[in-house]
Design a protein around this motif. Structure first.
Motif, mmCIF file in Angstrom:
data_model
loop_
_atom_site.group_PDB
_atom_site.id
_atom_site.type_symbol
_atom_site.label_atom_id
_atom_site.label_comp_id
_atom_site.label_asym_id
_atom_site.label_seq_id
_atom_site.Cartn_x
_atom_site.Cartn_y
_atom_site.Cartn_z
ATOM 1 N N GLU A 160 -4.225 9.308 5.075
ATOM 2 C CA GLU A 160 -5.464 9.674 4.398
ATOM 3 C C GLU A 160 -5.169 10.287 3.028
ATOM 4 O O GLU A 160 -5.774 9.900 2.024
ATOM 5 C CB GLU A 160 -6.256 10.658 5.254
ATOM 6 N N TYR A 161 -4.231 11.229 2.972
ATOM 7 C CA TYR A 161 -3.906 11.873 1.690
ATOM 8 C C TYR A 161 -3.419 10.850 0.676
ATOM 9 O O TYR A 161 -3.784 10.901 -0.502
ATOM 10 C CB TYR A 161 -2.834 12.951 1.855
ATOM 11 N N LYS A 162 -2.577 9.924 1.131
ATOM 12 C CA LYS A 162 -2.054 8.870 0.256
ATOM 13 C C LYS A 162 -3.193 8.101 -0.382
ATOM 14 O O LYS A 162 -3.167 7.806 -1.581
ATOM 15 C CB LYS A 162 -1.155 7.934 1.075
ATOM 16 N N ASN A 163 -4.204 7.811 0.412
ATOM 17 C CA ASN A 163 -5.341 7.045 -0.109
ATOM 18 C C ASN A 163 -6.125 7.820 -1.152
ATOM 19 O O ASN A 163 -6.670 7.219 -2.080
ATOM 20 C CB ASN A 163 -6.239 6.584 1.037
ATOM 21 N N TRP A 164 -6.193 9.132 -1.044
ATOM 22 C CA TRP A 164 -6.858 9.923 -2.083
ATOM 23 C C TRP A 164 -6.199 9.680 -3.432
ATOM 24 O O TRP A 164 -6.867 9.548 -4.449
ATOM 25 C CB TRP A 164 -6.772 11.416 -1.799
ATOM 26 N N TYR A 165 -4.871 9.639 -3.442
ATOM 27 C CA TYR A 165 -4.114 9.459 -4.688
ATOM 28 C C TYR A 165 -4.092 7.999 -5.124
ATOM 29 O O TYR A 165 -4.208 7.705 -6.295
ATOM 30 C CB TYR A 165 -2.687 9.982 -4.519
ATOM 31 N N SER B 280 4.346 6.986 1.850
ATOM 32 C CA SER B 280 4.034 7.853 0.723
ATOM 33 C C SER B 280 5.236 8.746 0.434
ATOM 34 O O SER B 280 5.806 9.343 1.340
ATOM 35 C CB SER B 280 2.774 8.688 0.982
ATOM 36 N N ILE B 281 5.600 8.773 -0.836
ATOM 37 C CA ILE B 281 6.721 9.576 -1.307
ATOM 38 C C ILE B 281 6.121 10.569 -2.298
ATOM 39 O O ILE B 281 5.595 10.180 -3.343
ATOM 40 C CB ILE B 281 7.808 8.702 -1.989
ATOM 41 N N TRP B 282 6.209 11.847 -1.980
ATOM 42 C CA TRP B 282 5.446 12.881 -2.681
ATOM 43 C C TRP B 282 6.241 13.528 -3.803
ATOM 44 O O TRP B 282 7.407 13.212 -4.032
ATOM 45 C CB TRP B 282 4.904 13.877 -1.662
ATOM 46 N N TYR B 283 5.603 14.446 -4.487
ATOM 47 C CA TYR B 283 6.108 15.058 -5.717
ATOM 48 C C TYR B 283 7.469 15.729 -5.522
ATOM 49 O O TYR B 283 7.663 16.516 -4.617
ATOM 50 C CB TYR B 283 5.071 16.044 -6.262
ATOM 51 N N GLY B 284 8.389 15.351 -6.395
ATOM 52 C CA GLY B 284 9.714 15.943 -6.394
ATOM 53 C C GLY B 284 10.638 15.441 -5.296
ATOM 54 O O GLY B 284 11.767 15.922 -5.181
ATOM 55 N N ASN C 51 0.813 -1.228 0.000
ATOM 56 C CA ASN C 51 0.000 0.000 0.000
ATOM 57 C C ASN C 51 0.840 1.270 0.000
ATOM 58 O O ASN C 51 0.578 2.211 0.741
ATOM 59 C CB ASN C 51 -0.957 0.016 1.205
ATOM 60 N N VAL C 52 1.862 1.301 -0.839
ATOM 61 C CA VAL C 52 2.765 2.443 -0.947
ATOM 62 C C VAL C 52 2.295 3.350 -2.079
ATOM 63 O O VAL C 52 1.844 2.877 -3.122
ATOM 64 C CB VAL C 52 4.202 1.946 -1.204
ATOM 65 N N PHE C 53 2.407 4.664 -1.864
ATOM 66 C CA PHE C 53 2.159 5.638 -2.929
ATOM 67 C C PHE C 53 3.470 6.350 -3.229
ATOM 68 O O PHE C 53 4.123 6.872 -2.316
ATOM 69 C CB PHE C 53 1.107 6.670 -2.517
ATOM 70 N N VAL C 54 3.860 6.376 -4.507
ATOM 71 C CA VAL C 54 5.019 7.135 -4.954
ATOM 72 C C VAL C 54 4.548 8.046 -6.083
ATOM 73 O O VAL C 54 4.003 7.573 -7.082
ATOM 74 C CB VAL C 54 6.166 6.217 -5.435
ATOM 75 N N ALA C 55 4.737 9.342 -5.917
ATOM 76 C CA ALA C 55 4.298 10.321 -6.911
ATOM 77 C C ALA C 55 5.039 10.127 -8.227
ATOM 78 O O ALA C 55 6.155 9.593 -8.271
ATOM 79 C CB ALA C 55 4.534 11.737 -6.382
ATOM 80 N N ARG D 214 4.326 3.625 7.448
ATOM 81 C CA ARG D 214 3.570 4.877 7.573
ATOM 82 C C ARG D 214 4.471 6.104 7.607
ATOM 83 O O ARG D 214 4.216 7.067 8.322
ATOM 84 C CB ARG D 214 2.640 4.833 8.786
ATOM 85 N N VAL D 215 5.520 6.069 6.797
ATOM 86 C CA VAL D 215 6.438 7.208 6.673
ATOM 87 C C VAL D 215 6.027 8.006 5.447
ATOM 88 O O VAL D 215 5.761 7.432 4.387
ATOM 89 C CB VAL D 215 7.899 6.731 6.539
ATOM 90 N N ASN D 216 5.955 9.327 5.584
ATOM 91 C CA ASN D 216 5.701 10.175 4.428
ATOM 92 C C ASN D 216 6.885 11.100 4.212
ATOM 93 O O ASN D 216 7.407 11.692 5.149
ATOM 94 C CB ASN D 216 4.378 10.942 4.567
ATOM 95 N N VAL D 217 7.336 11.159 2.970
ATOM 96 C CA VAL D 217 8.423 12.039 2.556
ATOM 97 C C VAL D 217 7.781 13.023 1.598
ATOM 98 O O VAL D 217 7.395 12.664 0.481
ATOM 99 C CB VAL D 217 9.574 11.248 1.902
ATOM 100 N N GLN D 218 7.634 14.258 2.063
ATOM 101 C CA GLN D 218 6.805 15.227 1.364
ATOM 102 C C GLN D 218 7.533 15.893 0.203
ATOM 103 O O GLN D 218 8.732 15.699 -0.016
ATOM 104 C CB GLN D 218 6.285 16.246 2.372
ATOM 105 N N ASP D 219 6.794 16.696 -0.518
ATOM 106 C CA ASP D 219 7.239 17.325 -1.758
ATOM 107 C C ASP D 219 8.607 17.998 -1.614
ATOM 108 O O ASP D 219 8.822 18.798 -0.710
ATOM 109 C CB ASP D 219 6.215 18.375 -2.198
#
Length: 170
Positions: free
Chosen positions: A161-166, A36-40, A16-20, A55-60
């Motif tokens: 939650e944001y990851k799931n939107w994408y 989740s690994i975000w844009y840029g 369940n990983v999201f990578v932009a 559950r680690v997020n690396v933001q934009d």
């Protein structure tokens, strides 16, 4: 997304990983579940490994990297790395929030339940105590508490939650 094998290492993903689309993961990079690994964002595991917990997020625009033969990046669970932050060869505990534009340098240790304020710089080799750290160099401005831990944990939960939107759109 940019995924690149390098020197025999390829990025590895949990569930369940999201990578932009324009995030870059290179070499020895391992993501736990629900990351989740975000844009840029750039996770460059070329000279040292990068291992993220669950559950680690690396933001934009954030960058994770290390120093050859001297450091690697490790995070616990429920960690947020803010927009344009840099984690360079540091060890990050559980329930940690690294604020926007903060820098955490080689072999620094950020313990469980800690917040690094936006723009703060944690110098190489610094071993922090839990709490809130701010400034250049980072100084403790607030002692550890359940509220500080909850702040970091809640931020990471929001990114689930944001990851799931994408992810629902893929």
């Amino acid at each position: 997304m940019i995924l690149k094998e390098l020197n025999g290492h390829s990025p590895v993903f949990g569930k369940n990983v999201f990578v932009a689309d324009n995030a870059a993961l290179i070499g020895d990079v391992s993501l736990g579940d629900d990351c989740s690994i975000w844009y840029g964002a750039v996770l460059r595991g070329d000279v040292g490994s990068i291992v993220l917990g669950d559950r680690v997020n690396v933001q934009d625009g954030a960058v994770m990297h290390a120093t050859n033969r001297k450091s690697s990046v490790r995070t616990g669970n429920d960690v947020s790395v803010g927009h344009n932050a840099i984690v360079h060869g540091a060890i990050i505990g559980n329930d940690v929030l690294i604020g926007m534009g903060a820098v955490v340098m080689d072999n620094a240790v950020v313990p469980d339940g800690t917040v690094i304020a936006a723009g703060a710089v944690v110098l190489a080799g610094t071993v922090l105590e839990p709490g809130i750290w701010a400034g250049i160099p980072a100084r403790k401005v607030k002692d550890a508490s359940e509220a500080v831990t909850a702040m970091a944990h809640t931020n990471a939960a929001g990114y689930l939650e944001y990851k799931n939107w994408y992810s629902d759109k893929e």
